[in-house]
Scaffold this active site. Structure first.
Site, short mmCIF file in Angstrom:
data_model
loop_
_atom_site.label_atom_id
_atom_site.label_comp_id
_atom_site.label_asym_id
_atom_site.label_seq_id
_atom_site.Cartn_x
_atom_site.Cartn_y
_atom_site.Cartn_z
N HIS A 60 0.81 -1.10 0.04
CA HIS A 60 -0.02 -0.02 0.10
C HIS A 60 0.94 1.09 -0.14
CE1 HIS A 60 1.01 -0.66 4.07
NE2 HIS A 60 0.32 0.35 4.72
N HIS A 62 1.64 3.76 1.85
CA HIS A 62 2.01 4.46 3.10
C HIS A 62 3.42 4.31 3.09
CE1 HIS A 62 -2.17 4.21 5.73
NE2 HIS A 62 -2.24 5.32 4.88
N ASP A 64 5.95 4.10 5.30
CA ASP A 64 6.85 3.01 5.73
C ASP A 64 6.95 1.86 4.99
OD1 ASP A 64 4.04 2.95 6.56
OD2 ASP A 64 4.58 1.71 8.67
N HIS A 65 6.15 1.80 3.88
CA HIS A 65 6.04 0.59 3.10
C HIS A 65 6.56 0.90 1.67
CE1 HIS A 65 3.70 -2.26 5.93
NE2 HIS A 65 3.47 -0.86 6.27
N HIS A 140 -7.29 -1.72 5.49
CA HIS A 140 -6.47 -0.56 6.01
C HIS A 140 -7.14 0.74 5.71
CE1 HIS A 140 -3.21 0.74 8.29
NE2 HIS A 140 -2.36 1.10 7.44
N ASP A 210 -0.25 -4.34 6.61
CA ASP A 210 -1.29 -3.56 7.53
C ASP A 210 -2.74 -3.98 7.35
OD1 ASP A 210 1.47 -2.39 7.70
OD2 ASP A 210 0.60 -0.61 7.79
N HIS A 268 5.70 -5.95 12.16
CA HIS A 268 5.32 -4.65 12.08
C HIS A 268 4.91 -4.27 13.46
CE1 HIS A 268 2.54 -1.38 10.86
NE2 HIS A 268 3.50 -1.29 9.66
#
Length: 301
Positions: A60, A62, A64-65, A140, A210, A268
């Protein structure tokens, strides 16, 4: 099947912890799954060859990914890469990456292929002679997919002594390995099970990044060998997990139990906690086969 954890912590990178990224090696293919900030440094630390990564799967959009992706793409160019690179991720990932390449005038030395995802149903997004990859729709705050990697069944193993004892010509060997019977010149049919050994069972790996607790994934990941499931919080913060659409260690274990997977890997983690053992302890109250991911750890299955 080998899994190398490059990063497995939530939100921001810290001195000793990295955001999500991991490499799955399956049937001599290397797949990079998510690409948080610092991924290329972690690849070097873990001595993973950049040139062997031809497919990157982003769960996805976001940070941090994702924030390590443009740097990794650029470094591939600086190293003179010429091999095609395929990137799988939510719709918008192509625009995001190409805008950065355009504004920095850093076009790649190789061809980039984007496979943008929109479906909310599980679908096959990659397949070759040995491996199939399917999406695992997650819930999410933004459109998110996990990924299911499945080996295709291998050829049967030739029993050389048995084949030679029947004086079977080498021209029939491939047919035998494919599961076929052999008819001798006198009309005798030799069943395949007398000429071969069973191959190693096909392995499978499910990556669930997530997501809030979501039983809809269970039919997709049922009976998987290894499940990586996010466990951002402990059960004491279950309300916070629900609010932010994340999962607890207990919930990850419940999914593993109901899906009848063989092995659960937690990851995570929120950095609010002092250690990881409470995650394992909480999960083991529900599901017995629990491992803790941590940066730099490798698991061989």
């Amino acid at each position: 099947m080998k899994l190398t954890i490059l990063g497995c912590y939530a939100a921001t990178p810290r001195t000793l912890t990295n955001p999500t990224a991991q490499v799955l090696e399956i049937r001599n293919r290397l797949f990079l799954i998510d690409c948080g900030e610092g991924t290329q440094v972690q690849l070097r630390k873990n001595k993973i060859k950049f040139s062997k990564i031809n497919h990157i799967f982003i769960s996805h959009l976001h940070g941090d990914h994702l924030y390590g992706l443009i740097g990794t793409i650029s470094t591939f160019s600086l190293l003179g890469r010429t091999t095609d690179l395929h990137i799988y991720g939510p719709k918008g990932i192509k625009e995001l990456i190409l805008l950065q390449l355009k504004l920095t005038e850093s076009w790649t030395t190789y061809s980039l292929f984007f496979h943008e995802l929109e479906s909310k149903e599980s679908e096959v997004i990659f397949e070759d002679a040995k491996v199939v990859v399917k999406t695992i729709p997650l819930k999410h705050r933004v459109y998110t997919n996990g990924y299911l990697f499945q080996e295709k069944p291998a050829e049967r193993k030739l029993n050389v002594e048995a084949v030679q004892s029947y004086d079977i010509h080498v021209a029939y060997y491939q047919k035998i390995k494919n599961g076929g019977n052999v008819t001798l010149d006198d009309g005798t049919v030799i069943e395949n099970k007398k000429l071969t050994f069973d191959p190693e069972p096909a392995k499978s790996y499910a990556f669930c990044s997530d997501t809030v607790y979501n039983e809809e994934v269970i039919p997709v990941i049922a009976n998987t060998d290894v499940l990586y499931h996010e466990s951002t919080f402990l059960d004491s913060e279950a309300r916070l997990a629900e609010k932010t659409l994340h999962s607890t260690a207990k919930e990850a274990a419940t999914i593993a139990l109901k899906a009848n997977v063989k092995q659960l890997i937690l990851g995570h983690y929120s950095t609010r906690y002092d250690g990881l053992e409470p995650f394992k302890k909480e999960a083991e109250e529900v599901f017995s086969n629990v491992l803790l991911a941590d940066d730099g750890l490798s698991f061989d299955f």
